[in-house]
Design a protein around this motif. Structure first.
Motif, PDB file in Angstrom:
ATOM      1  N   LEU A  17      99.435  39.890  15.841  1.00 25.13           N
ATOM      2  CA  LEU A  17      99.801  39.780  14.435  1.00 25.13           C
ATOM      3  C   LEU A  17      99.091  38.592  13.804  1.00 25.13           C
ATOM      4  N   LYS A  18      98.872  38.661  12.505  1.00 21.03           N
ATOM      5  CA  LYS A  18      98.353  37.499  11.801  1.00 21.03           C
ATOM      6  C   LYS A  18      99.388  36.379  11.820  1.00 21.03           C
ATOM      7  N   SER A  19      98.913  35.159  11.802  1.00 19.50           N
ATOM      8  CA  SER A  19      99.818  34.015  11.877  1.00 19.50           C
ATOM      9  C   SER A  19     100.716  33.917  10.650  1.00 19.50           C
ATOM     10  N   THR A  20     100.278  34.516   9.517  1.00 23.28           N
ATOM     11  CA  THR A  20     101.070  34.435   8.285  1.00 23.28           C
ATOM     12  C   THR A  20     102.224  35.420   8.266  1.00 23.28           C
ATOM     13  N   LEU A  21     102.191  36.437   9.119  1.00 22.00           N
ATOM     14  CA  LEU A  21     103.228  37.457   9.094  1.00 22.00           C
ATOM     15  C   LEU A  21     104.546  36.919   9.644  1.00 22.00           C
ATOM     16  N   TYR A  22     105.622  37.374   9.055  1.00 21.65           N
ATOM     17  CA  TYR A  22     106.971  37.024   9.471  1.00 21.65           C
ATOM     18  C   TYR A  22     107.119  35.508   9.654  1.00 21.65           C
ATOM     19  N   PRO A  23     107.189  34.791   8.538  1.00 24.67           N
ATOM     20  CA  PRO A  23     107.227  33.315   8.597  1.00 24.67           C
ATOM     21  C   PRO A  23     108.474  32.769   9.290  1.00 24.67           C
ATOM     22  N   GLN A  24     109.492  33.604   9.471  1.00 25.60           N
ATOM     23  CA  GLN A  24     110.696  33.133  10.175  1.00 25.60           C
ATOM     24  C   GLN A  24     110.429  32.903  11.659  1.00 25.60           C
ATOM     25  N   VAL A  25     109.319  33.423  12.174  1.00 24.01           N
ATOM     26  CA  VAL A  25     108.975  33.258  13.583  1.00 24.01           C
ATOM     27  C   VAL A  25     108.181  31.965  13.761  1.00 24.01           C
ATOM     28  N   ASN A  26     108.629  31.142  14.686  1.00 20.77           N
ATOM     29  CA  ASN A  26     107.919  29.896  14.981  1.00 20.77           C
ATOM     30  C   ASN A  26     107.959  29.631  16.473  1.00 20.77           C
ATOM     31  N   ILE A  49     109.147  39.915  17.991  1.00 23.93           N
ATOM     32  CA  ILE A  49     108.003  39.219  17.405  1.00 23.93           C
ATOM     33  C   ILE A  49     108.135  37.756  17.797  1.00 23.93           C
ATOM     34  N   THR A  50     107.112  37.231  18.444  1.00 28.13           N
ATOM     35  CA  THR A  50     107.214  35.883  19.011  1.00 28.13           C
ATOM     36  C   THR A  50     105.857  35.210  19.015  1.00 28.13           C
TER      37      THR A  50
END
Length: 823
Positions: free
Chosen positions: A184-193, A154-155
């Motif tokens: 994916l929605k931008s809110t999903l998996y907040p650890q990804v930046n 996920i990136t």
């Protein structure tokens, strides 16, 4: 989670039509999905009977590799079509798929699958690397002949495309069975930046009675939730037909069907301690870091005194602050924001509290390893240009993936610079004897940092395009192209030239340090928006920007200087070397005569430096040296006259040297007083007495014995350690930019002395851009353009020289400011 092997056994659940739950109430939107069957015959596609997703051939996504079929002995009835074939890449170190039509800055799930099936008849299980763009994704270690391996990342994708690259590490031929991309929605998996991605380690659905993977359309993002094994039957399955009232928050959106089942220990006094994972190190991440997400929902409507409360620990340490109580039909995630690291195995334990009447419960779990996505791809313009060259000429070299990054995988014959904070740019291309046909492409002129281009020993035709003369400091080799014209008018072919290699030096470098000076002066006026008068002056400058006094360097006597200046009657200015006087030559040309004063600290060395330098280098934005005088004790320099004085006077009242000269020079005294303006507001740099040359082109810095220059403009590393680099000039130019915007001197009395850099930073920290802009501009400017100019200036004046932009980058950014203002 008895073993991560379940992830690798996804094939058994993901490929059989009977194990996929498809909801009847409608299919989620699959817009933006890319589903590739790697190795499928060209132009073919099919619709999966279970998911109804369309799978396409990979011929439109890669131009490398070969299609192969797996051996018949390893085909199982449960296999879907995508596991019957592979694409193999035996001939290149790096082979890439390009997935396009993406939204820059958006978040995506990308999945790759691999089933070896002895497709090559060798029976050798390969190990190879997988990259996402220019960043390492994972090492693919194929462990069996007949089972599928899966990896998922996920990136955030920075461009409108992303490349997935297979890298041969010498342990077998890379291959791939399938490749999927899901928005994916931008809110999903907040650890990804922007600088961090997540690679799937395990994703488990805990508690289902069926051995079925939950995928699309139950999961609208096509995540695969693999059943968690309960071989000892010591856990009790709990389920409900009631749908969740929440689906694990906006951060994860777990499908309700996943949360409708759970496991709990059969023995009410027993802990739940069978969830664990083993760290999997690789050559890039020998000590991997992990993100764990546990999902909880109470599935029983508890009554009376029934209580379910438990503590969550990992490796014996409390992970969740205080006891946890799941909510009825409300899915909730518990996860770590900071990665776990330092252990070879991680054990999750759920322990009932002393007042709990029911054992712990858990519904689902995800575990990810953390990867860095901080590597920056090659400059987009350069990447686009070289890709166009590859496509038009059908280059057969190992040109796959990013042309420069990572450095160890840079394209054959392509050299790049590697700045710490800025995108790499292409500096040299060797296409000698590469079978090139046709005309020389305009793409080459888009490579603004290229200094060397070898097109020799090909079959190029037509004329050498003039557009190449617009590339700064470019040296081109054309030899042995018999049908290539050296001149577009006479079209003399290289057959009439010397049989030796023809080397053409492009002598009109235009992306120069001092073009920036001119650009900034014009920028100031454009920002101030002084209507048609200023704009007509800009046009006049463009028309006459290359015009200068056409007189050879001449040695004057002191008596001649007296005549020229009418006995040094009119002073134009004064500096450290001496006074500058107005003069008229015999042909009527106006000149400026800089005469050394008795009290000058600048001696013969600085004088000779300036004379020798300006007789060798010439540029439209360098003040032209017309002649000099060395007559007994009299030292003087005769320059073209700049009628509008210095930029410093206007305010209060550097690429050419770096790139186009060999060896390169550092000016050492870039300041507003040394930027002069002609009648048409053409800006030209002056005063080269402190010019310092590198000993060779590859030298990174020059050490000096003494500190010279002007207080307020000196770069920190030069002032403290006498370490001089091209970035020292960049710092000084950043101060010049701030002077342009603020109207302040380099050192303010506020009331204590403070550098204009610090002053600007303090003002911006307390207010808006209007607080730093020169009040005489009367708010008559484009705020966005000024913001960008200030941003460029502050980057130029950064403390670390390696983090400052090059003058080439400064030019490009200031030109963008002009475009913003004109829009």
């Amino acid at each position: 989670m008895a073993s991560p092997l379940w992830l690798l056994l996804i094939l058994a659940a993901a490929t059989a039509g009977s194990v996929m739950r498809v909801r009847a109430q409608g299919t989620p939107d699959s817009t933006g999905f890319i589903s590739i069957d790697c190795g499928l015959p060209e132009k073919s596609s099919y619709v999966d009977a279970t998911t109804k997703l369309t799978y396409v051939s990979d011929d439109g996504f890669t131009d490398a590799g070969a299609n192969r079929n797996i051996s018949a002995e390893y085909i199982k009835p449960s296999f879907t079509k995508r596991y019957l074939n592979v694409r193999s890449f035996p001939d290149a170190v790096r082979s890439c798929y390009t997935l396009g039509s993406l939204m820059p800055g958006s978040k995506y799930l990308i999945r790759a699958t691999f089933l070896y099936g002895n497709y090559d008849g060798l029976g050798r299980l390969p190990v190879f690397d997988l990259h996402i763009g220019v960043n390492f994704w994972t090492t693919v270690n194929v462990t069996t002949l007949h089972q599928a391996e899966l990896t998922e990342v996920i990136t955030i994708v920075q461009d409108d495309f992303v490349q997935v690259c297979l890298v041969n590490t010498g342990s077998g031929t890379p291959f791939i069975s399938g490749l999927d991309l899901r928005p994916l929605k931008s809110t999903l998996y907040p650890q990804v930046n922007a600088t961090q991605g997540l690679v799937l380690h395990n994703r488990n659905n805990i508690g289902p009675s069926e051995e079925a993977a939950i995928k699309y359309p139950d999961d609208p993002y096509d995540r695969a939730w693999i059943p968690w094994s309960n071989p000892t039957r010591e856990f009790l399955e709990i389920s409900t037909e009631m749908k969740m009232k929440s689906v694990a928050s906006v951060y994860f959106e777990v499908p309700s069907i996943v949360m409708q089942t759970a496991f709990t220990p059969r023995d009410a006094s027993k802990n739940f301690d069978d969830i664990y994972w083993v760290a999997v190190p690789n050559h890039v991440y020998p000590a991997p870091e992990y993100i764990c997400i546990l999902y909880f929902a109470e599935l029983q409507n508890l009554s009376g005194n029934a209580v379910r409360r438990f503590n969550i620990t990992i490796n014996g340490k409390l992970w969740y602050p205080g006891p946890y109580t799941p909510l009825y039909l409300h899915a909730n995630p518990v996860y770590n924001e900071r990665p776990l690291y330092g252990s070879s195995q991680y054990n999750v334990t759920l322990t009932a509290t002393s007042d709990s009447t029911l054992p712990p419960i858990i519904n689902a779990v995800e575990v990810f390893s953390v990867i860095s996505t901080a590597n920056v791809a090659t400059d987009p313009q350069d990447a686009s240009a070289i890709t166009g060259i590859k496509a038009k000429y059908q280059v057969k070299k190992n040109w796959m993936g990013d042309p420069c990054v990572p450095k160890i995988l840079a394209w054959d014959g392509v050299s790049c610079n590697y700045a710490l904070s800025d995108p790499s740019k292409i500096t040299a291309i060797n296409l000698s004897a590469s079978g090139l046909n046709g005309e020389i492409l305009f793409y080459f002129s888009k490579l603004t940092s290229i200094g060397y281009l070898d097109l020799s020993h090909n079959k190029l035709t037509g004329s050498i395009p003039d557009v190449l003369s617009h590339v700064s400091s470019l040296k081109v080799m054309y030899g042995d192209n018999p049908n290539l014209c050296s001149n577009s008018n006479t079209c003399q072919t290289t057959k009439k030239m010397s049989n030796s290699m023809l080397v053409t030096y492009i002598t009109v470098p235009i992306v120069a340090l001092f073009v920036v000076a001119g650009t900034v002066v014009l920028l100031l006026f454009v920002i101030r928006n002084k209507s048609a008068v200023i704009r007509s002056g800009v046009k006049q400058q463009n028309d006459n920007g290359h015009k200068c006094v056409q007189i050879e360097n001449h040695q004057f006597t002191y008596r001649e200087l007296e005549v020229i200046t009418n006995n040094f009657q009119r002073v134009l200015g004064r500096g450290g070397f001496g006074s500058v006087y107005d003069g008229i030559l015999e042909d009527g040309s106006q000149v400026a005569v800089k005469l050394q004063s008795v009290s000058s600290n600048h001696g013969v060395r600085e004088f000779l430096t300036e004379v020798k330098t300006l007789t060798k280098i010439h540029h439209k934005n360098l003040v032209s040296l017309i002649g000099y005088c060395k007559d007994r004790n009299h030292l003087a320099l005769v320059y073209e006259h700049m009628s509008e004085g210095s930029l410093e006077q206007k305010l209060r009242g550097l690429e050419y040297l770096h790139k186009s000269c060999s060896p390169p020079f550092v000016h050492r005294d870039v300041k507003t007083a040394n930027i002069l303006l002609s009648a048409n507001l053409v800006a030209k740099i002056a005063d080269f007495g402190l010019l310092k040359a590198f000993k060779c082109d590859g030298e990174t810095h020059v050490s000096t014995a003494r500190l010279v220059g002007t207080h307020g403009y000196l770069a920190p590393e030069y002032a403290s350690a006498l370490q001089l680099t091209e970035k020292s000039d960049v710092y000084s130019f950043g101060v010049v930019l701030l002077e342009l915007v603020t109207g302040q001197p380099p050192i303010l009395q506020d009331p204590q002395p403070i550098n204009v850099v610090q002053w600007t930073q303090q003002c911006l920290a307390q207010g808006e851009i209007e607080d730093v802009v020169d009040k005489r501009m009367l708010n008559d400017y484009d705020v966005n353009a000024v913001w960008k100019v200030v941003d460029v200036a502050l980057k130029c004046t950064g403390q670390e020289p390696t983090r400052r932009p090059t003058m080439t980058d400064v030019v490009a950014r200031l030109q963008e400011c002009l475009r913003i203002n004109d829009e």
